[in-house]
Write a protein that holds these residues in place. Structure first.
Motif, PDB file in Angstrom:
ATOM      1  N   LYS A   1       0.337  -1.903  -0.069  1.00 16.44           N
ATOM      2  CA  LYS A   1       0.047   0.022   0.030  1.00 16.44           C
ATOM      3  C   LYS A   1       1.029   1.155   0.114  1.00 16.44           C
ATOM      4  CE  LYS A   1      -3.711  -2.153   2.653  1.00 16.44           C
ATOM      5  NZ  LYS A   1      -4.296  -2.174   3.971  1.00 16.44           N
ATOM      6  N   ILE A   2       1.725   1.428   1.046  1.00 16.75           N
ATOM      7  CA  ILE A   2       2.453   2.480   1.162  1.00 16.75           C
ATOM      8  C   ILE A   2       3.402   2.372  -0.470  1.00 16.75           C
ATOM      9  CG2 ILE A   2       4.753   3.460   2.210  1.00 16.75           C
ATOM     10  CD1 ILE A   2       3.933   2.215   4.617  1.00 16.75           C
ATOM     11  N   SER A   3       4.376   1.854  -0.918  1.00 14.74           N
ATOM     12  CA  SER A   3       4.956   1.681  -1.959  1.00 14.74           C
ATOM     13  C   SER A   3       3.913   1.733  -3.386  1.00 14.74           C
ATOM     14  CB  SER A   3       5.431   0.850  -2.236  1.00 14.74           C
ATOM     15  OG  SER A   3       4.472  -0.441  -3.264  1.00 14.74           O
ATOM     16  N   LYS A   4       2.937   2.002  -3.716  1.00 14.83           N
ATOM     17  CA  LYS A   4       1.581   2.267  -4.295  1.00 14.83           C
ATOM     18  C   LYS A   4       1.855   4.049  -4.726  1.00 14.83           C
ATOM     19  CE  LYS A   4      -1.510  -0.801  -4.495  1.00 14.83           C
ATOM     20  NZ  LYS A   4      -3.054  -1.241  -4.551  1.00 14.83           N
ATOM     21  N   ALA A   5       2.313   4.956  -3.344  1.00 16.40           N
ATOM     22  CA  ALA A   5       2.080   6.394  -3.820  1.00 16.40           C
ATOM     23  C   ALA A   5       4.015   6.399  -3.970  1.00 16.40           C
ATOM     24  CB  ALA A   5       1.178   7.048  -3.052  1.00 16.40           C
ATOM     25  N   GLY A   6       3.578   8.335  -3.955  1.00 18.26           N
ATOM     26  CA  GLY A   6       4.634   8.880  -3.247  1.00 18.26           C
ATOM     27  C   GLY A   6       6.247   8.372  -4.366  1.00 18.26           C
ATOM     28  N   GLU A   7       7.826   9.045  -3.898  1.00 16.42           N
ATOM     29  CA  GLU A   7       8.721   8.683  -4.323  1.00 16.42           C
ATOM     30  C   GLU A   7       8.671   6.879  -5.189  1.00 16.42           C
ATOM     31  OE1 GLU A   7      10.921  10.655  -5.048  1.00 16.42           O
ATOM     32  OE2 GLU A   7       9.260  12.119  -4.418  1.00 16.42           O
ATOM     33  N   PHE A   8       8.354   6.153  -3.765  1.00 21.25           N
ATOM     34  CA  PHE A   8       8.290   4.565  -4.219  1.00 21.25           C
ATOM     35  C   PHE A   8       7.994   3.994  -5.623  1.00 21.25           C
ATOM     36  CE2 PHE A   8       9.276   3.958   0.611  1.00 21.25           C
ATOM     37  CZ  PHE A   8      10.366   2.778   0.461  1.00 21.25           C
ATOM     38  N   ALA A   9       6.621   4.858  -5.559  1.00 12.77           N
ATOM     39  CA  ALA A   9       6.189   4.698  -6.770  1.00 12.77           C
ATOM     40  C   ALA A   9       6.730   5.133  -8.162  1.00 12.77           C
ATOM     41  CB  ALA A   9       4.569   6.026  -7.155  1.00 12.77           C
ATOM     42  N   LYS A  10       7.335   6.638  -7.978  1.00 14.93           N
ATOM     43  CA  LYS A  10       8.372   7.080  -9.163  1.00 14.93           C
ATOM     44  C   LYS A  10       9.406   5.725  -9.306  1.00 14.93           C
ATOM     45  CE  LYS A  10       6.619  11.086  -8.414  1.00 14.93           C
ATOM     46  NZ  LYS A  10       6.877  12.926  -7.814  1.00 14.93           N
ATOM     47  N   ASP A  11       9.915   4.538  -8.358  1.00 17.77           N
ATOM     48  CA  ASP A  11      11.681   5.094  -8.418  1.00 17.77           C
ATOM     49  C   ASP A  11      10.781   2.773  -8.547  1.00 17.77           C
ATOM     50  OD1 ASP A  11      13.591   3.336  -8.257  1.00 17.77           O
ATOM     51  OD2 ASP A  11      14.156   4.416  -6.615  1.00 17.77           O
ATOM     52  N   PHE A  12      10.691   2.598  -9.978  1.00 15.49           N
ATOM     53  CA  PHE A  12      10.511   0.922 -10.477  1.00 15.49           C
ATOM     54  C   PHE A  12      11.410  -0.283  -9.752  1.00 15.49           C
ATOM     55  CE2 PHE A  12       8.621   4.293 -13.407  1.00 15.49           C
ATOM     56  CZ  PHE A  12       7.050   3.150 -12.855  1.00 15.49           C
ATOM     57  N   ASP A  13      12.972  -0.021  -9.911  1.00 15.58           N
ATOM     58  CA  ASP A  13      13.646  -0.482  -8.653  1.00 15.58           C
ATOM     59  C   ASP A  13      13.333  -0.886  -7.946  1.00 15.58           C
ATOM     60  OD1 ASP A  13      14.705  -1.383 -11.736  1.00 15.58           O
ATOM     61  OD2 ASP A  13      15.976  -0.229 -11.935  1.00 15.58           O
ATOM     62  N   LEU A  14      13.614  -0.005  -7.168  1.00 13.73           N
ATOM     63  CA  LEU A  14      13.530   0.445  -5.580  1.00 13.73           C
ATOM     64  C   LEU A  14      11.935  -0.735  -5.182  1.00 13.73           C
ATOM     65  CD1 LEU A  14      14.579   0.388  -2.435  1.00 13.73           C
ATOM     66  CD2 LEU A  14      13.769   3.436  -2.830  1.00 13.73           C
ATOM     67  N   ARG A  15      11.398   0.168  -5.672  1.00 14.83           N
ATOM     68  CA  ARG A  15       9.236  -0.677  -5.526  1.00 14.83           C
ATOM     69  C   ARG A  15       9.419  -1.403  -5.459  1.00 14.83           C
ATOM     70  NH1 ARG A  15       4.951   1.104  -8.130  1.00 14.83           N
ATOM     71  NH2 ARG A  15       5.799  -0.056 -10.333  1.00 14.83           N
ATOM     72  N   SER A  16      10.181  -2.434  -6.634  1.00 20.01           N
ATOM     73  CA  SER A  16      10.344  -3.751  -6.723  1.00 20.01           C
ATOM     74  C   SER A  16      10.695  -4.664  -6.255  1.00 20.01           C
ATOM     75  CB  SER A  16      10.523  -4.453  -7.748  1.00 20.01           C
ATOM     76  OG  SER A  16      11.496  -5.818  -8.489  1.00 20.01           O
ATOM     77  N   GLN A  17      12.557  -3.841  -5.410  1.00 22.54           N
ATOM     78  CA  GLN A  17      13.381  -4.817  -5.044  1.00 22.54           C
ATOM     79  C   GLN A  17      13.100  -4.832  -2.884  1.00 22.54           C
ATOM     80  OE1 GLN A  17      16.909  -3.112  -4.352  1.00 22.54           O
ATOM     81  NE2 GLN A  17      18.217  -4.494  -3.040  1.00 22.54           N
ATOM     82  N   MET A  18      12.196  -3.588  -2.846  1.00 16.57           N
ATOM     83  CA  MET A  18      11.752  -3.875  -1.030  1.00 16.57           C
ATOM     84  C   MET A  18      10.534  -4.975  -1.348  1.00 16.57           C
ATOM     85  SD  MET A  18      13.157  -1.648   0.330  1.00 16.57           S
ATOM     86  CE  MET A  18      12.622  -0.973   1.423  1.00 16.57           C
ATOM     87  N   ARG A  19       9.168  -4.485  -2.568  1.00 20.70           N
ATOM     88  CA  ARG A  19       8.601  -5.287  -2.873  1.00 20.70           C
ATOM     89  C   ARG A  19       8.901  -7.460  -2.047  1.00 20.70           C
ATOM     90  NH1 ARG A  19       3.216  -3.324  -7.223  1.00 20.70           N
ATOM     91  NH2 ARG A  19       2.735  -1.443  -5.096  1.00 20.70           N
ATOM     92  N   ARG A  20       9.661  -7.490  -3.171  1.00 22.57           N
ATOM     93  CA  ARG A  20      10.612  -8.715  -2.384  1.00 22.57           C
ATOM     94  C   ARG A  20      10.652  -9.405  -1.575  1.00 22.57           C
ATOM     95  NH1 ARG A  20      12.160  -7.378  -7.943  1.00 22.57           N
ATOM     96  NH2 ARG A  20      14.624  -6.988  -7.101  1.00 22.57           N
ATOM     97  N   SER A  21      11.519  -8.350  -1.507  1.00 19.63           N
ATOM     98  CA  SER A  21      11.933  -8.531   0.237  1.00 19.63           C
ATOM     99  C   SER A  21      11.214  -8.657   1.055  1.00 19.63           C
ATOM    100  CB  SER A  21      13.145  -6.649   0.404  1.00 19.63           C
ATOM    101  OG  SER A  21      13.397  -7.445   2.070  1.00 19.63           O
ATOM    102  N   ALA A  22       9.822  -7.895   1.196  1.00 20.46           N
ATOM    103  CA  ALA A  22       8.868  -7.730   2.203  1.00 20.46           C
ATOM    104  C   ALA A  22       8.471  -9.547   2.176  1.00 20.46           C
ATOM    105  CB  ALA A  22       8.133  -6.888   2.004  1.00 20.46           C
ATOM    106  N   GLY A  23       8.282  -9.661   0.973  1.00 23.91           N
ATOM    107  CA  GLY A  23       7.251 -11.459   0.670  1.00 23.91           C
ATOM    108  C   GLY A  23       8.482 -12.283   1.186  1.00 23.91           C
ATOM    109  N   SER A  24       9.700 -11.682   0.873  1.00 25.53           N
ATOM    110  CA  SER A  24      10.577 -12.451   1.359  1.00 25.53           C
ATOM    111  C   SER A  24      10.055 -13.749   2.916  1.00 25.53           C
ATOM    112  CB  SER A  24      11.931 -12.825   0.662  1.00 25.53           C
ATOM    113  OG  SER A  24      12.630 -11.531   2.043  1.00 25.53           O
ATOM    114  N   ALA A  25      10.044 -12.614   3.775  1.00 21.89           N
ATOM    115  CA  ALA A  25       9.856 -13.427   5.093  1.00 21.89           C
ATOM    116  C   ALA A  25       8.733 -14.188   4.957  1.00 21.89           C
ATOM    117  CB  ALA A  25       9.007 -11.545   6.108  1.00 21.89           C
TER     118      ALA A  25
END
Length: 75
Positions: free
Chosen positions: A25-49
């Motif tokens: 939810k957080i990564s859909k807006a703001g700076e995360f929404a614009k930085d596709f590589d960072l957003r993708s990496q952070m989403r994969r990391s969150a799911g890995s737990a």
């Protein structure tokens, strides 16, 4: 005391799922929404737990089960 029969019953897995959903939810807006590589990496990391907890639960022994939890600690 209830017996845990599947990883979805683990409180730690449920918390990881909530954290992952919150981050999506957080990564859909703001700076995360614009930085596709960072957003993708952070989403994969969150799911890995959740993935590591589930995989550890399916292991054959207690030692291997604990090892998957330690993976999360190191990340």
């Amino acid at each position: 005391m209830a017996t845990i029969k599947c990883f979805e019953d683990l409180e730690v897995w449920q918390m990881a799922r909530e954290l992952c959903a919150d981050f999506y939810k957080i990564s859909k807006a703001g700076e995360f929404a614009k930085d596709f590589d960072l957003r993708s990496q952070m989403r994969r990391s969150a799911g890995s737990a959740m993935d590591n907890i589930a995989e550890g639960f399916e292991c054959n022994g207690k030692k291997e089960f604990v090892q998957f939890y330690l993976y999360q600690k190191d990340q």
